[in-house]
Every structure is written in structure tokens, then in C-alpha cells.
Write an enzyme that holds these catalytic residues in place. Structure first.
Site, mmCIF file in Angstrom:
data_model
loop_
_atom_site.group_PDB
_atom_site.id
_atom_site.type_symbol
_atom_site.label_atom_id
_atom_site.label_comp_id
_atom_site.label_asym_id
_atom_site.label_seq_id
_atom_site.Cartn_x
_atom_site.Cartn_y
_atom_site.Cartn_z
ATOM 1 N N LYS A 54 1.771 -1.672 -7.780
ATOM 2 C CA LYS A 54 0.566 -1.232 -8.518
ATOM 3 C C LYS A 54 -0.389 -0.491 -7.581
ATOM 4 O O LYS A 54 -0.931 0.569 -7.921
ATOM 5 C CB LYS A 54 -0.097 -2.478 -9.130
ATOM 6 N N LYS A 113 -9.680 0.255 -0.228
ATOM 7 C CA LYS A 113 -8.625 -0.748 -0.409
ATOM 8 C C LYS A 113 -7.285 -0.084 -0.729
ATOM 9 O O LYS A 113 -6.228 -0.475 -0.198
ATOM 10 C CB LYS A 113 -9.041 -1.712 -1.533
ATOM 11 N N THR A 122 -8.099 -5.778 -6.917
ATOM 12 C CA THR A 122 -7.757 -4.430 -6.451
ATOM 13 C C THR A 122 -7.500 -3.540 -7.664
ATOM 14 O O THR A 122 -6.504 -3.720 -8.384
ATOM 15 C CB THR A 122 -6.491 -4.445 -5.572
#
Ligand SMILES: NC(=O)C1=CN([C@@H]2O[C@H](COP(=O)(O)OP(=O)(O)OC[C@H]3O[C@@H](n4cnc5c(N)ncnc54)[C@H](OP(=O)(O)O)[C@@H]3O)[C@@H](O)[C@H]2O)C=CC1
Ligand SMILES: O=CCCC(=O)O
Length: 373
Positions: A295, A227, A152
Site C-alpha cells: 500500500k 512517511k 500511513t
């Protein structure tokens, strides 16, 4: 096409559509894979057959064997693929080597010896390092090969890795996944792909071994954006759920009953049902590390900023995850974000949903209610 030929030799997949069938079928009778692809160019569920054991797929590389990478690589090995692994901490390769994986000592060597190389790294920095750094995968890439990054990361990072990989003549696909540790173990991930369509088609049988569905979303950056939007929503949902659990306890309700109530209504979610019972016990067994959720929120906020989209809920949630990180919870599951909302009390102890505090608080809430009545 060169890439497809390499893989078509033996590969097959759970959806019965062999690469050799695609290669050998005349263009005007393209019934099988390519037609299926064009019929479902954005979404493909996995079909329900299994890979025949006597048809071995081509050489697959796997870089990054953390919580997600290890079970994903394991599923490829179990499906009969020829898999070569590398991980920064070498010991994490050992269980896969004992299952039959080969080992190379750098991403460059893995890429040089494989047709398609997957990477599953922690964050943008590690994804760039492994793909483009010293002895990185790009050094082993050449025409006919493909690089599929399932980490990701943000779109800018993915675009920069794509440029480096494609400068070697190889193909690039970003393919971050939805689904956590258990879906990775069960081959039930959801792939959000973008980039070279021909690599998507070539890699599809491998994605189908590791996942239950795949989306092809067009240009590089779209998979990363999808995502990040999904995980932005997830991070906010978990923060809101945490507030609800603590509020319910503070007003004298049983948080476990709240979890049960939610599970039967319109806001039910597998996430609440799975994580809720352990959160009530202040337990956070790691499936999705909290540092990765923070994150993702950070990257999603950057994405929103880039198009001037207000995201105040996600921004507030991000602050909470930052507090949780500062309290040493980075490597706990992201559900540990609830700890950031627990206020110090009883001589520095934080609430832990203990039955004693619940009962005494319930009594005092009731007393308060009577007094004000
Ligand atoms: N866990 C989950 O539920 C999900 C995670 N993701 C995403 O997948 C990715 C991986 O997640 P997960 O497996 O949980 O993470 P882990 O923290 O378990 O694994 C991270 C991997 O990255 C490697 N790594 C970290 N820094 C470096 C570096 N500088 N150089 C080389 N390798 C490095 C680690 O190597 P080492 O072993 O040496 O530390 C490890 O292999 C992340 O981007 C995450 O956001 C996506 C969906 C679900
Ligand atoms: O990135 C992590 C996603 C976790 C999940 O989808 O359950």
C-alpha cells in the site's frame, strides 16, 4: 488555545515541560515549551525524564488497536493517561481495558468524550471511514478538541480528513510514524507531523510517551509525504536484499554469511540484521504486514506521479510485493517479499535455503568453475 487549556490542567510529559507551566508563564518570559518548540521547529528529540505519576494527562482517545495501535495505547495507559479505546474488532480492546482503559462503542463517542483522539488505521479507506463515516470521530469533534491521525495514508486522504475535522472547529494533526512493532512497544517511534501547530505542541508530551523523536513538517500532507518517501526506500531496500540473499545461495554462498558481511559494512542496516536471519530460514513473523508495505509503495508511486518524478526502482519493487500478495503473503511480514523471487523447482518446491540444497549447489557451482577453467 482552548485545546491547550483543557490539557494543561494536569498534563506533563517526559521532557519536564508541563502544560500548566506554559499556560501560566507570561508571554514575554515564555522560556519553556513554546521556546523549545521554536528552537526546534522541525525536529525534537524526546528529553529523558518520565511523567510524574501524580500528574495525570487529560482524556485521550485511541481508535485502531492493531499491531501498532495496541502498544501505543498501552504506553499511554502505562504513563498514567486517561485513555478511552475503540476498535472495529472489539476483542482487541479487552487487554487494554484490563490495563485500565475505558471503552466506547463508536469513534464518535470516543471523540466526544476525549480532548485528543489518536487514530491508527490500516489504510486510506479505513482512516476516512473511522474519521468521517457513520458514527465517525468527526461526529464527536468540537472546538477545543484535537484529532491526531498516525496512520500511513496519502496527502489527499489526510487533507480530506483534516477538512472534515476542522469543519467542526476542532484541530487536526497528521502524525504517521517511522518504526515498527518493537519500537511501538518500547516507546521509540519517530513521529512525522504536519498540520495545526498548536495541536502539535499540545500533543507533544503524548508523542514523547510513544516515541523517541518528532518532526514538525508544516502543512498537512508533508508528514504523509515524508512517511511515504521513507517507506518507498524501505520497500526497495527489502526487495534488493531479497535478491541478494537468493543470488548468494544460488552461487553456493551461505546467505547467513552474507547477512553478517553486510552488517559490518557501509550498507549495514538494522532492518537487514533483524530480518535477515529469519528470512534465511524462510520465516516471516509479522511486524509490518506485507499488504501495508505494498500500500505504501502504491501511494508513494502516486506521489511521484503527481510531480512527474521517475521512480523506476520503487515501481519494480511494487510489482514484486504485488506478486507476493497474490501468493497469499499479505499478512506475513513484508520481508516475505523474498518468496516472490523464489522460482519453482524440485517438483514444485521453492528454495528454502536448506543446508542440503546449499551444499549440493555449492558443489555443482565448484564443478562448473573447474570445468570451464
Ligand atoms: N506494523 C508496522 O510496522 C507499521 C505500520 N504502520 C502503519 O500504521 C497503520 C496500522 O498498521 P498496523 O497496526 O500494522 O496494522 P494492522 O493491520 O495490525 O491494524 C489495522 C487496524 O485498522 C483497523 N481497520 C482496518 N480496516 C478498518 C475499517 N474498514 N474500519 C475500521 N477499522 C479498520 C483494524 O481493525 P480490526 O482489528 O478490526 O481489523 C486495526 O485496528 C498502517 O497505516 C500501517 O501502514 C506504520 C509504521 C509501522
Ligand atoms: O511503516 C512501517 C515502517 C516500519 C519501520 O519503520 O520499521
Amino acid at each position: 488555545m482552548e485545546m491547550a487549556k483543557t490539557l494543561m490542567v494536569n498534563a506533563n510529559c517526559r521532557n519536564h515541560l508541563s502544560f500548566s507551566a506554559i499556560l501560566n508563564s507570561p508571554k514575554n518570559t515564555k522560556f519553556s515549551f513554546s521556546k523549545t518548540m521554536s528552537m526546534c521547529s522541525s525536529f525534537c528529540p524526546r528529553a529523558s525524564s518520565s511523567t510524574p505519576k501524580d500528574e495525570l494527562p487529560a482524556r485521550i482517545g485511541f481508535l485502531g488497536l492493531g499491531i501498532m495501535g495496541s502498544p501505543m495505547a498501552q504506553n499511554l495507559i502505562k504513563a498514567g493517561c486517561d485513555v478511552t479505546v475503540w476498535n472495529r474488532t472489539k476483542s482487541k480492546c479487552d487487554p487494554l481495558i484490563s490495563l485500565g482503559a475505558k471503552y466506547k462503542s463508536s469513534p464518535e463517542e470516543v471523540a466526544a468524550s476525549c480532548d485528543v483522539t489518536f487514530s491508527m488505521l490500516a489504510d486510506p479507506e479505513s482512516a476516512v471511514e473511522v474519521a468521517c463515516g457513520n458514527h465517525g470521530a468527526a461526529g464527536g469533534m468540537s472546538p477545543g478538541k484535537g484529532y491526531v491521525d498516525v496512520s500511513t495514508v496519502d496527502g489527499a486522504t489526510s487533507t480530506s480528513i483534516s477538512s472534515r475535522i476542522k469543519s467542526t472547529g476542532a484541530l487536526y494533526l497528521e502524525a504517521p510514524v517511522s518504526g515498527s512493532k518493537k519500537p511501538a512497544e518500547d516507546g521509540q517511534l519517530i513521529f512525522l507531523t504536519a498540520g495545526d501547530k498548536s495541536l502539535y505542541e499540545t500533543a507533544a508530551p503524548l508523542l514523547d510517551i510513544m516515541g523517541k523523536s518528532r518532526f514538525y513538517l508544516g502543512d498537512v500532507g508533508n508528514g504523509a509525504a515524508m512517511k511515504l518517501v521513507v517507506n518507498m526506500i524501505m520497500g526497495s531496500m527489502m526487495a534488493s536484499f531479497s535478491e541478494g540473499l537468493l543470488l548468494s545461495e544460488k552461487v553456493g554462498l551461505d546467505p547467513s554469511t552474507l547477512v553478517e558481511v553486510i552488517s559490518q559494512g557501509a550498507i549495514s542496516s538494522p532492518m537487514y540484521s533483524t530480518k535477515g536471519p529469519s528470512m534465511v530460514q524462510s520465516l516471516y513473523p509479522t511486524a509490518f504486514p506485507l499488504k501495508h508495505q505494498q500500500k505504501d509503495l502504491r501511494l508513494a508511486l502516486g506521489l511521484a506521479e503527481s510531480v512527474s518524478q521517475p521512480t523506476p526502482i520503487a515501481a519494480a519493487a511494487n510489482e514484486l510485493y504485488k506478486v507476493a500478495k497474490s501468493r497469499g503473503l499479505s499478512n506475513q511480514d513484508f520481508s516475505a517479499v523474498i518468496e516472490a523471487l523464489k522460482v519453482a523447482r524440485f517438483g514444485g518446491q521453492t528454495s528454502s535455503f536448506s543446508s542440503e540444497t546449499r551444499v549440493s549447489r555449492r558443489r555443482s557451482v565448484r564443478r562448473g568453475a573447474c570445468a570451464s577453467a
